[in-house]
Scaffold this motif. Sequence first.
Motif, PDB file in Angstrom:
ATOM      1  N   MET A 147      30.686  54.401  38.367  1.00 33.57           N
ATOM      2  CA  MET A 147      31.357  55.190  39.397  1.00 33.57           C
ATOM      3  C   MET A 147      31.669  54.348  40.636  1.00 33.57           C
ATOM      4  O   MET A 147      32.736  54.467  41.229  1.00 33.57           O
ATOM      5  CB  MET A 147      30.450  56.364  39.768  1.00 33.57           C
ATOM      6  N   PHE A 148      30.716  53.485  40.995  1.00 34.47           N
ATOM      7  CA  PHE A 148      30.946  52.602  42.137  1.00 34.47           C
ATOM      8  C   PHE A 148      32.081  51.626  41.841  1.00 34.47           C
ATOM      9  O   PHE A 148      32.971  51.429  42.650  1.00 34.47           O
ATOM     10  CB  PHE A 148      29.675  51.811  42.482  1.00 34.47           C
ATOM     11  N   TYR A 149      32.018  51.041  40.643  1.00 32.90           N
ATOM     12  CA  TYR A 149      33.031  50.041  40.294  1.00 32.90           C
ATOM     13  C   TYR A 149      34.418  50.652  40.359  1.00 32.90           C
ATOM     14  O   TYR A 149      35.320  50.111  41.015  1.00 32.90           O
ATOM     15  CB  TYR A 149      32.767  49.483  38.893  1.00 32.90           C
ATOM     16  N   ILE A 150      34.579  51.807  39.709  1.00 32.01           N
ATOM     17  CA  ILE A 150      35.914  52.405  39.620  1.00 32.01           C
ATOM     18  C   ILE A 150      36.440  52.773  41.007  1.00 32.01           C
ATOM     19  O   ILE A 150      37.589  52.468  41.356  1.00 32.01           O
ATOM     20  CB  ILE A 150      35.888  53.640  38.694  1.00 32.01           C
ATOM     21  N   ASN A 151      35.591  53.384  41.828  1.00 33.02           N
ATOM     22  CA  ASN A 151      36.059  53.823  43.147  1.00 33.02           C
ATOM     23  C   ASN A 151      36.344  52.667  44.085  1.00 33.02           C
ATOM     24  O   ASN A 151      37.366  52.632  44.772  1.00 33.02           O
ATOM     25  CB  ASN A 151      35.045  54.766  43.779  1.00 33.02           C
ATOM     26  N   VAL A 152      35.446  51.687  44.119  1.00 33.07           N
ATOM     27  CA  VAL A 152      35.652  50.536  45.004  1.00 33.07           C
ATOM     28  C   VAL A 152      36.865  49.738  44.546  1.00 33.07           C
ATOM     29  O   VAL A 152      37.711  49.333  45.342  1.00 33.07           O
ATOM     30  CB  VAL A 152      34.383  49.654  45.043  1.00 33.07           C
ATOM     31  N   LYS A 153      36.961  49.558  43.235  1.00 34.56           N
ATOM     32  CA  LYS A 153      38.073  48.784  42.675  1.00 34.56           C
ATOM     33  C   LYS A 153      39.416  49.443  42.995  1.00 34.56           C
ATOM     34  O   LYS A 153      40.360  48.774  43.424  1.00 34.56           O
ATOM     35  CB  LYS A 153      37.874  48.684  41.153  1.00 34.56           C
ATOM     36  N   ASN A 154      39.496  50.766  42.783  1.00 39.26           N
ATOM     37  CA  ASN A 154      40.740  51.476  43.081  1.00 39.26           C
ATOM     38  C   ASN A 154      41.117  51.330  44.547  1.00 39.26           C
ATOM     39  O   ASN A 154      42.282  51.098  44.884  1.00 39.26           O
ATOM     40  CB  ASN A 154      40.601  52.963  42.748  1.00 39.26           C
ATOM     41  N   SER A 155      40.126  51.469  45.435  1.00 37.74           N
ATOM     42  CA  SER A 155      40.418  51.357  46.858  1.00 37.74           C
ATOM     43  C   SER A 155      40.917  49.956  47.189  1.00 37.74           C
ATOM     44  O   SER A 155      41.835  49.778  47.984  1.00 37.74           O
ATOM     45  CB  SER A 155      39.181  51.653  47.700  1.00 37.74           C
ATOM     46  N   LEU A 156      40.303  48.952  46.570  1.00 35.68           N
ATOM     47  CA  LEU A 156      40.705  47.573  46.849  1.00 35.68           C
ATOM     48  C   LEU A 156      42.122  47.302  46.354  1.00 35.68           C
ATOM     49  O   LEU A 156      42.917  46.639  47.017  1.00 35.68           O
ATOM     50  CB  LEU A 156      39.744  46.589  46.178  1.00 35.68           C
ATOM     51  N   GLN A 157      42.424  47.847  45.172  1.00 32.87           N
ATOM     52  CA  GLN A 157      43.752  47.595  44.616  1.00 32.87           C
ATOM     53  C   GLN A 157      44.839  48.222  45.466  1.00 32.87           C
ATOM     54  O   GLN A 157      45.958  47.717  45.526  1.00 32.87           O
ATOM     55  CB  GLN A 157      43.834  48.125  43.182  1.00 32.87           C
ATOM     56  N   ALA A 158      44.510  49.308  46.146  1.00 28.97           N
ATOM     57  CA  ALA A 158      45.505  49.973  46.989  1.00 28.97           C
ATOM     58  C   ALA A 158      45.758  49.188  48.278  1.00 28.97           C
ATOM     59  O   ALA A 158      46.634  49.521  49.049  1.00 28.97           O
ATOM     60  CB  ALA A 158      45.040  51.388  47.318  1.00 28.97           C
ATOM     61  N   LEU A 159      44.989  48.132  48.513  1.00 26.22           N
ATOM     62  CA  LEU A 159      45.026  47.460  49.816  1.00 26.22           C
ATOM     63  C   LEU A 159      45.855  46.185  49.877  1.00 26.22           C
ATOM     64  O   LEU A 159      46.280  45.768  50.935  1.00 26.22           O
ATOM     65  CB  LEU A 159      43.600  47.083  50.233  1.00 26.22           C
ATOM     66  N   ASP A 160      46.070  45.505  48.771  1.00 31.32           N
ATOM     67  CA  ASP A 160      46.667  44.169  48.776  1.00 31.32           C
ATOM     68  C   ASP A 160      45.823  43.222  49.642  1.00 31.32           C
ATOM     69  O   ASP A 160      46.266  42.693  50.660  1.00 31.32           O
ATOM     70  CB  ASP A 160      48.116  44.198  49.286  1.00 31.32           C
ATOM     71  N   THR A 161      44.589  43.033  49.181  1.00 34.02           N
ATOM     72  CA  THR A 161      43.606  42.291  49.970  1.00 34.02           C
ATOM     73  C   THR A 161      43.991  40.825  50.187  1.00 34.02           C
ATOM     74  O   THR A 161      43.678  40.266  51.229  1.00 34.02           O
ATOM     75  CB  THR A 161      42.243  42.349  49.278  1.00 34.02           C
ATOM     76  N   THR A 162      44.672  40.234  49.201  1.00 32.26           N
ATOM     77  CA  THR A 162      45.028  38.820  49.339  1.00 32.26           C
ATOM     78  C   THR A 162      45.901  38.608  50.565  1.00 32.26           C
ATOM     79  O   THR A 162      45.651  37.713  51.382  1.00 32.26           O
ATOM     80  CB  THR A 162      45.795  38.346  48.089  1.00 32.26           C
ATOM     81  N   GLU A 163      46.940  39.445  50.706  1.00 37.86           N
ATOM     82  CA  GLU A 163      47.840  39.304  51.849  1.00 37.86           C
ATOM     83  C   GLU A 163      47.107  39.574  53.159  1.00 37.86           C
ATOM     84  O   GLU A 163      47.343  38.889  54.155  1.00 37.86           O
ATOM     85  CB  GLU A 163      49.055  40.234  51.709  1.00 37.86           C
ATOM     86  N   LEU A 164      46.201  40.554  53.142  1.00 36.11           N
ATOM     87  CA  LEU A 164      45.453  40.866  54.368  1.00 36.11           C
ATOM     88  C   LEU A 164      44.596  39.670  54.795  1.00 36.11           C
ATOM     89  O   LEU A 164      44.569  39.302  55.969  1.00 36.11           O
ATOM     90  CB  LEU A 164      44.556  42.080  54.147  1.00 36.11           C
ATOM     91  N   LEU A 165      43.926  39.049  53.827  1.00 32.98           N
ATOM     92  CA  LEU A 165      43.086  37.899  54.160  1.00 32.98           C
ATOM     93  C   LEU A 165      43.938  36.745  54.688  1.00 32.98           C
ATOM     94  O   LEU A 165      43.570  36.069  55.645  1.00 32.98           O
ATOM     95  CB  LEU A 165      42.307  37.432  52.925  1.00 32.98           C
ATOM     96  N   GLU A 166      45.101  36.540  54.061  1.00 36.30           N
ATOM     97  CA  GLU A 166      45.985  35.461  54.505  1.00 36.30           C
ATOM     98  C   GLU A 166      46.509  35.729  55.909  1.00 36.30           C
ATOM     99  O   GLU A 166      46.557  34.827  56.753  1.00 36.30           O
ATOM    100  CB  GLU A 166      47.144  35.294  53.520  1.00 36.30           C
ATOM    101  N   ALA A 167      46.908  36.991  56.140  1.00 41.17           N
ATOM    102  CA  ALA A 167      47.377  37.351  57.482  1.00 41.17           C
ATOM    103  C   ALA A 167      46.267  37.077  58.488  1.00 41.17           C
ATOM    104  O   ALA A 167      46.513  36.537  59.573  1.00 41.17           O
ATOM    105  CB  ALA A 167      47.781  38.824  57.518  1.00 41.17           C
ATOM    106  N   GLY A 168      45.039  37.424  58.111  1.00 34.32           N
ATOM    107  CA  GLY A 168      43.892  37.189  58.979  1.00 34.32           C
ATOM    108  C   GLY A 168      43.707  35.705  59.268  1.00 34.32           C
ATOM    109  O   GLY A 168      43.493  35.309  60.412  1.00 34.32           O
ATOM    110  N   ARG A 169      43.815  34.886  58.234  1.00 31.18           N
ATOM    111  CA  ARG A 169      43.615  33.445  58.426  1.00 31.18           C
ATOM    112  C   ARG A 169      44.599  32.876  59.424  1.00 31.18           C
ATOM    113  O   ARG A 169      44.258  32.030  60.255  1.00 31.18           O
ATOM    114  CB  ARG A 169      43.759  32.715  57.083  1.00 31.18           C
TER     115      ARG A 169
END
Lengths: 264, 334
Positions: A147-169
Amino acid sequence: MTSSRHPALTATLWLAAILMLLPVLATFLNSIATGWTGGILPNGLSLGAYQTILTDGRFQSALLCSIVIAGLALSLACLLIVPAVIAAHLYWPSLDTWMARLVILPYAVPTIILMVGYLRVFSAPPLQLSGQPIVLVLTYVPLCFPMFYINVKNSLQALDTTELLEAGRLLGISDTRLLRRVILPSIFPGIALAVVLNFAGLMSEFVYARMLVGGQFETLQMYMFAQRDLSGRLSSVIVIVYFVITLLITFAAFRLVWRKETKS
Amino acid sequence: MTHLDLSAIGMRYGDNVILDGIDLSVAQGEMHVLLGPSGCGKTTLLRSIAGLVQPDRGAIHLAGRAIEKLHPKDRGIGMVFQHYALFPNMTVRQNLAFGLEQRRLARRVIDDKIDTVLEIVSLQDKADARPRQLSGGQKQRVALARALVLEPSLLLLDEPLSALDAQIRKRLRDELKRIQRQTGLTSILVTHDQDEALSLGDRISVMNKSRIAQTASGPEIFYRPADLFVAKFIGNANILTSDEFGRLIGREFDRTAVIHPHMFKIGKTSSDNSVFDISARVVEAGPAGNVVRYVMRASGIIFNVEAQTAMNAAHLVAGTEAIVTIDPSNAHFL
């Protein structure tokens, strides 16, 4: 889309809602009935059964045990699983595919085999903890994983984390800081949902509790099991109490999410 | 004056060459466009400049300083991402402040800077909105403001308009140009859209297969492409082999001709010796607003012709014969 345009759809929705509410309503009705024979409705209503159960010291301690065990297991799960899923998603995508496969494990392995395995692991050093409540906490953690994996994973996928981290850098924001200030708050609703769903699951868990700590320790479900011969009324009361607690926790979690979303 | 200088940037990924010895100079205040089909290496080049990927070799100088070994945050570069990359849990103001807070500036200074930049992108009234309450165009303006507020020495834009629909893209394109002029910020924009490149770029580098095929101004790229790839990629010029062009004008010819459809004129013009008459048949006629696009055939060669329309002037219909003229000085030969 207005409901008047789709009467059939509306009817289906109502039907589904009633179907899901009916067992709860019936259980509730049974819990406040004085007797229920020979008619579609109870003979009379009383809160007597609630008084019996709620003032029973054994019930109180069983309820407390269940809440503490579930709380500890969920805290441990949050501390272990959430960082692992985030780390795999961001930095080790190859590991992530393995996590996706592991997700079904708690469901795929028959419970009896898991039990035998757990009993062996916890009956020999270095983890000679057999029968202690901590065993229940430890074995509940993997149970929470899917349940944790599915929920956390779905939330992360909705975020485009790679671009956010790059923007942050480029803005001079470290990955750690971005995780704390942006990514964690953004996936918080997903984590909260996993906690609520798992809490409900753990509160109604019986097999693990019975098999692993059965002798020494009574959880809510075990208490209910012990009352099974007394009266169905008392069982109904326990179910309703358990249901209300889950509902309260759900509301609390959603309130927390909602507050976070609208804050500042 | 050269502001950004790339020399011999090379990068490979296994056996794939991603960047093959890229040399590029961008002048102070210039809006430079990297244009090319997907997979040509333009985005990787941009990310190399930003420091998000590390090229295997080559040097990058920004304002006279070697930056290729620096961390992205120390390069003095702002970047706008294709999908905005706004922080979803923060308001517009917080998005802009996040980077500034790392620089330990006074709260009042931060607020002033943010107000100034929000005014530049005309979003003063959206300061307290969250990204999900904004339209695509507004989000992209916030992303731009977030890059501008750190006062970078170079602005990188990675397909900033490609996620927007046509109407907004056009508006934001003009606005982008205005902001770039107003701030005088040296900028590099990556796109695969030639209209965008031609209307925004002071100079354009057309990239193909990990190399720069041509770097020049928009009109030069358009009218004087350096090779066949650029000729085919920009505009929809007729590209006629030496043999085809020779047959069309009735002379021996030894080079490939690049002729834009509007370079053909319909109707006999004069008895000028340098202009060739071609009698052609109209195969298709497609009026489209201010122009009408013809497909014509002459000596077995199919070519496109474009002419201006007017309200009361009838255009040629399919099947009619017509004389078209071509002045070779208007064409380009490779």
